[in-house]
Motif scaffolding. Structure first.
Motif, PDB file in Angstrom:
ATOM      1  N   VAL A 152       0.836  -1.203   0.000  1.00  0.00           N
ATOM      2  CA  VAL A 152       0.000   0.000   0.000  1.00  0.00           C
ATOM      3  C   VAL A 152       0.870   1.252   0.000  1.00  0.00           C
ATOM      4  O   VAL A 152       0.609   2.221  -0.727  1.00  0.00           O
ATOM      5  CB  VAL A 152      -0.938   0.000   1.216  1.00  0.00           C
ATOM      6  N   MET A 153       1.935   1.258   0.811  1.00  0.00           N
ATOM      7  CA  MET A 153       2.829   2.416   0.871  1.00  0.00           C
ATOM      8  C   MET A 153       3.501   2.656  -0.466  1.00  0.00           C
ATOM      9  O   MET A 153       3.604   3.805  -0.931  1.00  0.00           O
ATOM     10  CB  MET A 153       3.879   2.194   1.967  1.00  0.00           C
ATOM     11  N   VAL A 154       3.958   1.594  -1.122  1.00  0.00           N
ATOM     12  CA  VAL A 154       4.636   1.737  -2.421  1.00  0.00           C
ATOM     13  C   VAL A 154       3.682   2.330  -3.452  1.00  0.00           C
ATOM     14  O   VAL A 154       4.050   3.233  -4.223  1.00  0.00           O
ATOM     15  CB  VAL A 154       5.183   0.372  -2.894  1.00  0.00           C
ATOM     16  N   VAL A 155       2.448   1.830  -3.494  1.00  0.00           N
ATOM     17  CA  VAL A 155       1.473   2.350  -4.453  1.00  0.00           C
ATOM     18  C   VAL A 155       1.192   3.823  -4.194  1.00  0.00           C
ATOM     19  O   VAL A 155       1.109   4.633  -5.130  1.00  0.00           O
ATOM     20  CB  VAL A 155       0.176   1.532  -4.388  1.00  0.00           C
ATOM     21  N   ALA A 156       1.073   4.205  -2.914  1.00  0.00           N
ATOM     22  CA  ALA A 156       0.828   5.606  -2.575  1.00  0.00           C
ATOM     23  C   ALA A 156       1.972   6.487  -3.044  1.00  0.00           C
ATOM     24  O   ALA A 156       1.760   7.573  -3.596  1.00  0.00           O
ATOM     25  CB  ALA A 156       0.619   5.751  -1.071  1.00  0.00           C
ATOM     26  N   VAL A 157       3.202   6.036  -2.831  1.00  0.00           N
ATOM     27  CA  VAL A 157       4.378   6.804  -3.259  1.00  0.00           C
ATOM     28  C   VAL A 157       4.400   6.942  -4.783  1.00  0.00           C
ATOM     29  O   VAL A 157       4.702   8.020  -5.321  1.00  0.00           O
ATOM     30  CB  VAL A 157       5.674   6.133  -2.755  1.00  0.00           C
ATOM     31  N   ILE A 158       4.066   5.862  -5.497  1.00  0.00           N
ATOM     32  CA  ILE A 158       4.068   5.919  -6.967  1.00  0.00           C
ATOM     33  C   ILE A 158       3.045   6.937  -7.465  1.00  0.00           C
ATOM     34  O   ILE A 158       3.338   7.757  -8.336  1.00  0.00           O
ATOM     35  CB  ILE A 158       3.771   4.520  -7.546  1.00  0.00           C
TER      36      ILE A 158
END
Length: 600
Positions: free
Chosen positions: A45-51
């Motif tokens: 979830v964190m990676v998707v938010a950063v992307i």
């Protein structure tokens, strides 16, 4: 899908066939596969938010660069004043020749850089600010949609938006009471009375109303016909709203079913909702039955199945037979999980199978994956409710079956997630242009993360640590908010501008997205961490009050996250109001029902 079957078979002996509670040790709890899996899922979830954030920032930086480039060009025009006479005469000669020039129609076609030697173009924009649609032309969907259907969709979503504000305002108030428990001393404002008001209002008021309203458009559109009965649609609208009003008043007065979570409404009130479901199912079924095409689109499979299961669920959940002692515990697990999985999740997935590909102007990636996801959802989800009562006096084999079927849910989740992500493939550039795709993307990621986290939480060790703690509150918001709410918002932002002709300001849609996402993330992570420490504290035999003191900082973050979520709902309601206020009502020349059916 063979690898999924092998994975399931490999997990069963390790996590489902443990002999007793006493054999579980918490010394190396961090190395538990369920705990590690949860960490990995949160990281996704964190990676998707950063992307998403980086893509949006990159688009903003590109916009600033283009503005700076335009400013430099204007500065060059100012420099002409400083040129000598010969240079100016040369420019004037070219301008005179342009008076007899005619456009051929392909000057700006192709991949070459646009050149305007004739001074005819005022502004060039390679990335038009087209917030919601792939196609540059405005859709004609507004003309093709009957006014009666538009009104049904708008009023259902409007009622849902109202219940969202009221329901989450109550939830926000309850979250603050964790930090300031002395806020009030009124019986009707007590946590025990307001909590079921909050959950039932957002379940049956917000989510259910929005789902049904969006569903009416889907069944009509995919069946290429008109709704069977608009009168029945309005009857369902009144019945559901009456259920929420009467149910909330009765709960705040201390009148409740008393049996279990999410079925606190007494049966005469819940009967109104059940009748509304029966009416809605009949209306949807008759609409699909009179379709003008041979196939039944996959969305209608999910929508009709969810209505059938929920009608059965309403009956089973409220009949008094077989609900004494442990029988009530079994029914509660069945009712609670079926309500979330077979009503909200199944119906919402049906909506996504229509609104996602239509908003991207492309077909769904794989009809076969959709069928696989549908039937495996029907198979595995019906038997997993008892995993909420692991280590209870219920039969051990029943608990094990629930855990095994929870692992089986990997198949429909992976199939559905793959289908949605592959449908989005090739359209990632639209993340920088629109917030519709980010809403769909976050909903898809949470569908995978929340469902997989539910699977690992069903394992006996993780259940031992997290059961009865705040971790379950985090998990329920991860699913009902991260999946259902984000998908519903994506569908609403995708369809309302098409049928009203009015698009909300993209900056406000962005504000809604980021406040909802960041609020959910703060809410979710804080309660997951606090719930884990609370569970470990109980296992160590510490006094209950110590776990309460332990949770205080995590409850503060819960209140902060909840505040952001509530603010995002206010922005959403304004966006909804903006889209529907004085929307363009298209007068069609349809004179007969037969002609109207053809033009839908």
């Amino acid at each position: 899908m063979n690898w999924l079957i092998l994975l399931i078979l490999g997990l069963i002996p390790q996590f489902a066939i443990s002999q007793n509670k006493g054999s579980i040790s918490t010394e190396n709890w961090l190395s538990s596969p369920g705990i590690i899996g949860t960490f990995v899922l949160i990281a996704i979830v964190m990676v998707v938010a950063v992307i998403i954030l980086l893509v949006k920032l990159n688009a903003y930086i590109d916009t600033l660069k283009r503005k700076q480039h335009d400013k430099n060009k204007m500065a060059f025009d100012d420099e002409i004043i400083a040129m000598d006479g010969g240079e100016i005469d040369s420019i004037l000669e070219k301008r005179k020749a342009a008076l007899t020039y005619k456009l051929s129609g392909d000057e700006l076609g192709g991949e070459n850089e646009a050149v305007d030697e004739k001074g005819l173009i005022h502004h060039i924009d390679n990335k038009p600010n087209n917030a919601f649609f792939d196609e540059k032309k405005k859709t004609t969907l507004s003309i093709e949609t009957p006014e009666a259907l538009k009104k049904i969709v708008i009023y259902y979503i409007g009622a849902a938006a109202c219940w969202l504000i009221v329901g989450t305002f109550i939830g926000q108030y309850l979250g603050m009471k964790f930090v300031w428990p002395e806020m009030d001393h009124q019986a009707w404002l007590s946590f025990g009375r307001l909590r079921p008001v909050h959950t039932n209002m957002v379940f049956w008021g917000w989510s259910s109303m929005a789902m049904i309203g969006l569903g009416y458009f889907v069944v009509a559109r995919t069946s290429n016909t008109v709704i069977h009965s608009y009168k029945l649609a309005w009857t369902g609208w009144w019945l559901i709203n009456s259920t929420i009003i009467l149910g909330s008043l009765s709960l705040m007065s201390g009148i409740n079913n008393g049996g279990g979570e999410y079925r606190e409404y007494i049966w005469p009130i819940m009967l109104l909702f059940a009748i509304a479901l029966i009416i809605t199912f009949f209306n949807f079924y008759k609409t699909v039955a009179r379709r003008k095409i041979s196939e039944i689109y996959i969305s209608n499979w999910f929508i009709l199945a969810s209505l059938i299961w929920t009608i059965v669920l309403s009956i089973i959940g409220y009949l008094p037979f077989y609900q004494d002692g442990l029988g009530e515990t079994v029914i509660q697990g069945y009712y609670m999980h079926q309500g979330v999985g077979m009503w909200f999740m199944t119906f919402t997935l049906g909506l996504v199978y229509y609104y996602l590909p239509s908003s991207l102007n492309k077909p769904i990636y794989s009809y076969s994956l959709g069928v696989l996801a549908f039937w495996t959802q029907m198979l595995f989800y019906t038997m997993i409710g008892t995993h909420h009562f692991v280590f209870s006096p219920l039969p051990w084999w029943l608990q094990t079956v629930a855990i095994v079927f929870s692992v089986g849910m990997i198949i429909p989740v992976v199939a559905g997630t793959t289908n949605f992500l592959m449908t989005m493939r090739g359209s990632w550039s639209h993340i920088s242009k629109s917030y519709v795709l980010p809403f769909f993307l976050v909903g898809t990621i949470f569908y995978f993360v929340g469902s997989m986290q539910g699977t690992v939480q069903a394992f006996r060790f993780t259940n031992f640590v997290w059961h009865f703690t705040d971790f379950n509150v985090a998990h329920s918001h991860m699913t009902m908010y991260g999946i259902v709410a984000f998908f519903l918002w994506a569908c609403i932002y995708a369809i309302l501008p098409k049928i009203t002709g009015k698009e909300p300001p993209q900056v406000l849609v962005g504000a809604h997205f980021w406040m909802a996402f960041l609020g959910l993330f703060a809410y979710m992570v804080s309660l997951m961490a606090g719930g884990t420490y609370k569970g470990l504290s109980w296992i160590e035999g510490n006094a209950f009050i110590e776990s309460v003191i332990l949770m205080r900082p995590y409850w503060v973050w819960r209140a902060i996250g909840g505040s952001l979520m509530f603010l995002s709902h206010l922005v959403f309601v304004y966006n909804f109001y903006y889209m529907v206020k004085n929307y363009r009502k298209v007068e069609t020349e349809v004179k007969s029902k037969e002609i109207e059916e053809i033009t839908v």
